[in-house]
Scaffold this motif. Structure first.
Motif, PDB file in Angstrom:
ATOM      1  N   VAL A   1      -1.577 -34.811 -69.828  1.00 49.62           N
ATOM      2  CA  VAL A   1      -0.687 -35.905 -69.454  1.00 49.62           C
ATOM      3  C   VAL A   1       0.756 -35.591 -69.856  1.00 49.62           C
ATOM      4  O   VAL A   1       1.706 -35.985 -69.165  1.00 49.62           O
ATOM      5  N   GLN A   2       0.931 -34.853 -70.942  1.00 49.59           N
ATOM      6  CA  GLN A   2       2.282 -34.445 -71.340  1.00 49.59           C
ATOM      7  C   GLN A   2       2.870 -33.449 -70.351  1.00 49.59           C
ATOM      8  O   GLN A   2       4.077 -33.412 -70.135  1.00 49.59           O
ATOM      9  N   LYS A   3       2.019 -32.676 -69.732  1.00 51.71           N
ATOM     10  CA  LYS A   3       2.454 -31.681 -68.756  1.00 51.71           C
ATOM     11  C   LYS A   3       2.620 -32.286 -67.364  1.00 51.71           C
ATOM     12  O   LYS A   3       3.501 -31.885 -66.593  1.00 51.71           O
ATOM     13  N   THR A   4       1.783 -33.262 -67.051  1.00 51.80           N
ATOM     14  CA  THR A   4       1.751 -33.841 -65.702  1.00 51.80           C
ATOM     15  C   THR A   4       2.695 -35.018 -65.538  1.00 51.80           C
ATOM     16  O   THR A   4       3.363 -35.162 -64.510  1.00 51.80           O
ATOM     17  N   TYR A   5       2.725 -35.887 -66.550  1.00 52.26           N
ATOM     18  CA  TYR A   5       3.577 -37.078 -66.517  1.00 52.26           C
ATOM     19  C   TYR A   5       4.491 -37.102 -67.743  1.00 52.26           C
ATOM     20  O   TYR A   5       4.385 -38.001 -68.589  1.00 52.26           O
ATOM     21  N   PRO A   6       5.374 -36.140 -67.887  1.00 49.67           N
ATOM     22  CA  PRO A   6       6.210 -36.086 -69.095  1.00 49.67           C
ATOM     23  C   PRO A   6       7.073 -37.325 -69.303  1.00 49.67           C
ATOM     24  O   PRO A   6       7.403 -37.676 -70.429  1.00 49.67           O
TER      25      PRO A   6
ATOM     26  N   ARG B   1      -5.336 -38.947 -56.766  1.00 51.44           N
ATOM     27  CA  ARG B   1      -6.632 -38.264 -56.728  1.00 51.44           C
ATOM     28  C   ARG B   1      -6.482 -36.775 -57.015  1.00 51.44           C
ATOM     29  O   ARG B   1      -7.210 -36.202 -57.832  1.00 51.44           O
ATOM     30  N   ARG B   2      -5.540 -36.140 -56.365  1.00 53.27           N
ATOM     31  CA  ARG B   2      -5.343 -34.703 -56.573  1.00 53.27           C
ATOM     32  C   ARG B   2      -4.949 -34.390 -58.012  1.00 53.27           C
ATOM     33  O   ARG B   2      -5.312 -33.347 -58.549  1.00 53.27           O
ATOM     34  N   THR B   3      -4.225 -35.295 -58.624  1.00 58.84           N
ATOM     35  CA  THR B   3      -3.774 -35.085 -59.997  1.00 58.84           C
ATOM     36  C   THR B   3      -4.910 -35.271 -60.997  1.00 58.84           C
ATOM     37  O   THR B   3      -5.109 -34.452 -61.890  1.00 58.84           O
ATOM     38  N   LEU B   4      -5.671 -36.343 -60.833  1.00 61.60           N
ATOM     39  CA  LEU B   4      -6.746 -36.670 -61.780  1.00 61.60           C
ATOM     40  C   LEU B   4      -8.025 -35.888 -61.523  1.00 61.60           C
ATOM     41  O   LEU B   4      -8.735 -35.522 -62.466  1.00 61.60           O
TER      42      LEU B   4
ATOM     43  N   PRO C   1     -12.414 -43.950 -64.368  1.00 60.87           N
ATOM     44  CA  PRO C   1     -12.000 -45.032 -65.261  1.00 60.87           C
ATOM     45  C   PRO C   1     -10.688 -45.684 -64.822  1.00 60.87           C
ATOM     46  O   PRO C   1      -9.939 -45.128 -64.017  1.00 60.87           O
ATOM     47  N   ILE C   2     -10.428 -46.856 -65.388  1.00 58.75           N
ATOM     48  CA  ILE C   2      -9.116 -47.478 -65.270  1.00 58.75           C
ATOM     49  C   ILE C   2      -8.220 -46.836 -66.332  1.00 58.75           C
ATOM     50  O   ILE C   2      -8.559 -46.849 -67.521  1.00 58.75           O
ATOM     51  N   ILE C   3      -7.096 -46.257 -65.909  1.00 59.05           N
ATOM     52  CA  ILE C   3      -6.185 -45.594 -66.833  1.00 59.05           C
ATOM     53  C   ILE C   3      -4.842 -46.318 -66.800  1.00 59.05           C
ATOM     54  O   ILE C   3      -4.207 -46.402 -65.744  1.00 59.05           O
ATOM     55  N   PRO C   4      -4.412 -46.862 -67.931  1.00 57.62           N
ATOM     56  CA  PRO C   4      -3.135 -47.593 -67.953  1.00 57.62           C
ATOM     57  C   PRO C   4      -1.976 -46.759 -67.416  1.00 57.62           C
ATOM     58  O   PRO C   4      -1.885 -45.558 -67.675  1.00 57.62           O
ATOM     59  N   ALA C   5      -1.135 -47.412 -66.644  1.00 54.85           N
ATOM     60  CA  ALA C   5       0.087 -46.816 -66.090  1.00 54.85           C
ATOM     61  C   ALA C   5      -0.191 -45.714 -65.071  1.00 54.85           C
ATOM     62  O   ALA C   5       0.722 -44.998 -64.671  1.00 54.85           O
ATOM     63  N   ILE C   6      -1.452 -45.584 -64.648  1.00 51.38           N
ATOM     64  CA  ILE C   6      -1.793 -44.611 -63.603  1.00 51.38           C
ATOM     65  C   ILE C   6      -2.476 -45.292 -62.422  1.00 51.38           C
ATOM     66  O   ILE C   6      -2.048 -45.134 -61.273  1.00 51.38           O
TER      67      ILE C   6
END
Length: 356
Positions: free
Chosen positions: A278-283, A201-204, A234-239
Motif C-alpha cells: 500500500v505504501q508503494k501503490t497508494y503513497p 480490481r487490477r490493483t488489488l 474484503p471491505i478496505i477503508p479508503a479503497i
C-alpha cells in the motif's frame, strides 16, 4: 505507482518465512550487475509442483466460518490478491507468504480420488463442504489440470452437496455439472467481487477475472438456475467502502440471491506484505488506509478473535454494516440462498433399500 512495481503480482516482495532460520535478500550489487549485463534479476514466472496429500478434506473448527469442511485442490494462488489471509499457509510448505504464494503453486492431482474415498467411507455422513476455503479452486492452472471438475463429478455421482467460492469466470466451464447439481439442490456458488472498478480490481487482484467477466458469471449462473451469492470481501477503508450500494444493486439486477462481506484483516505475514504494497501503490493515502484498518481491529492490523475478526469493531464497521443492511432492504428484499439438500447423498449409488 513507481517504475519498480512488479506488474501482474500483488505482493511486491518475499516476506521472511517465520519457520525458517535463515533468510536471503537481493543486494544492490547484484541488481547493478544484472542491469549492466542487460539481464533480469527475477523472471517473475509461475511454477507448478505436484504434491501427494493423504486427504483432501480439511476439518474446520472455527465457529464463525459457516461450514464444516473445506477442500483445496491447490496451495498458493496465482490470482495474487494482496489482502489474502491464505498467504500465511504457504509458510508451512517452506515458502514465503509474499511472491512465493503467487508464483509457486502446489497442486493435488489425486484430489478427486481422495474425495471419493472419503465420501464412500463407512464413517462419513454428509456435512457442509466448501470448495476454496483457502485458495481459489478455479485459478488459471485449473483450465489445464481439471482437478476441480473431476471433484465436482464425484460430488454429483454421490449426490453430495457443496458450496463454492471463486473469483474466476472459469467456473462457467463446468456449467453442465453445476446445472444438474442445482436441479437437486446440491450446490450454490459465491462469486467474489470486491469492486466495480476495473482499475481497483487490477490493483488489488492482478490475475483474477475482470469485473465484466465476473458480473457476466453471476448473470449466467443465475439464468441457469444455480443459486448465486456475491461476496464483497474484503471491505478496505479508503479503497472500496464507497461501492457497497452500487455493487449490491448491480448484482441483484443480474440475479444474485444474496450478498455477504468481510472487513479486511491482515493476519500474520499479510500485515507486512500489505503495508509495503500500500505504501508503494497508494503513497498519498497509505497512512490513512492503514490507520483506518487499525481502527477496525482495536488499534492493530488484525484481530484473531472468533466472531469479530472478519466483522471488526468501531464506527467505520458500524457504517459498513448499516450500508449493507440498507442495500439488502433496497435490492434483495425477501431473497435468500436456498438450503442444500443433504438427504440425497448415496455413497453406494443406489436408492434400493438394504436387506442387512
Amino acid at each position: 505507482m513507481n517504475s519498480e512495481f512488479i506488474n501482474g503480482r500483488g505482493a511486491q516482495h518475499n516476506s521472511q518465512n517465520r519457520f525458517l532460520q535463515h533468510s536471503s535478500e537481493v543486494l544492490d550489487d547484484f541488481l547493478n550487475y544484472c542491469e549492466a549485463e542487460n539481464e533480469k534479476s527475477d523472471n517473475n514466472k509461475t511454477s507448478y509442483l505436484e504434491i501427494y496429500p493423504k486427504t483432501i478434506l480439511n476439518k474446520v473448527n472455527s465457529p464463525d466460518i459457516g461450514f464444516n469442511y473445506s477442500m483445496n485442490p491447490y496451495q498458493g494462488c496465482e490470482h495474487g490478491c494482496i489482502y489474502c489471509y491464505a498467504r500465511n499457509t504457504h509458510e508451512y510448505w517452506g515458502y514465503s507468504a509474499g511472491l512465493d504464494f503467487e508464483r509457486k503453486i502446489l497442486y493435488k492431482a489425486n484430489a478427486a480420488a481422495l474425495l471419493e474415498q472419503k465420501l464412500r467411507s463407512k464413517s462419513w455422513i454428509p456435512e457442509r463442504i466448501m470448495f476454496s476455503g483457502n485458495t481459489d479452486c478455479y485459478q488459471p492452472i485449473e483450465q489445464k489440470l481439471n482437478i476441480t471438475r473431476e471433484m465436482l463429478k464425484v460430488l454429483l455421482k454421490l449426490k453430495h452437496p457443496v458450496g463454492m467460492i471463486t473469483k474466476n469466470a472459469l467456473v462457467l466451464r463446468d456449467l453442465d455439472i453445476l446445472k444438474e447439481m442445482a436441479s437437486l439442490n446440491l450446490v450454490n456458488v459465491s462469486i467474489s467481487i470486491t469492486s466495480l472498478s476495473e482499475q481497483t480490481r487490477r490493483t488489488l487482484e492482478p490475475r483474477t477475472a475482470s469485473i465484466k467477466k465476473r458480473l457476466f458469471t453471476v448473470e449466467k449462473l443465475a439464468k441457469n438456475g444455480i443459486p448465486v451469492n456475491v461476496m464483497m470481501a474484503p471491505i478496505i477503508p479508503a479503497i472500496n467502502n464507497h461501492e457497497i450500494l452500487p455493487l449490491v444493486k448491480k448484482v441483484s439486477e443480474l440475479g444474485a440471491s444474496s450478498v455477504g462481506y468481510t472487513i479486511v484483516r491482515l493476519n500474520g505475514a499479510v500485515g507486512e506484505i500489505f503495508t509495503k504494497w500500500v505504501q508503494k501503490t497508494y503513497p498519498d493515502r497509505a497512512n490513512k488506509i492503514l490507520n483506518q484498518i487499525k481502527d477496525c481491529h482495536g488499534g492493530t492490523l488484525n484481530d484473531s478473535r472468533f466472531g469479530t475478526r472478519m466483522r471488526g469493531e468501531g464506527k467505520f464497521v458500524e457504517q459498513v454494516a448499516m450500508q449493507f443492511k440498507l442495500a439488502k432492504k433496497l435490492y434483495l428484499k425477501n431473497k435468500n440462498l436456498p438450503k442444500l439438500d443433504y438427504t440425497l447423498f448415496d455413497k453406494q449409488q443406489t436408492n434400493q433399500m438394504k436387506l442387512f
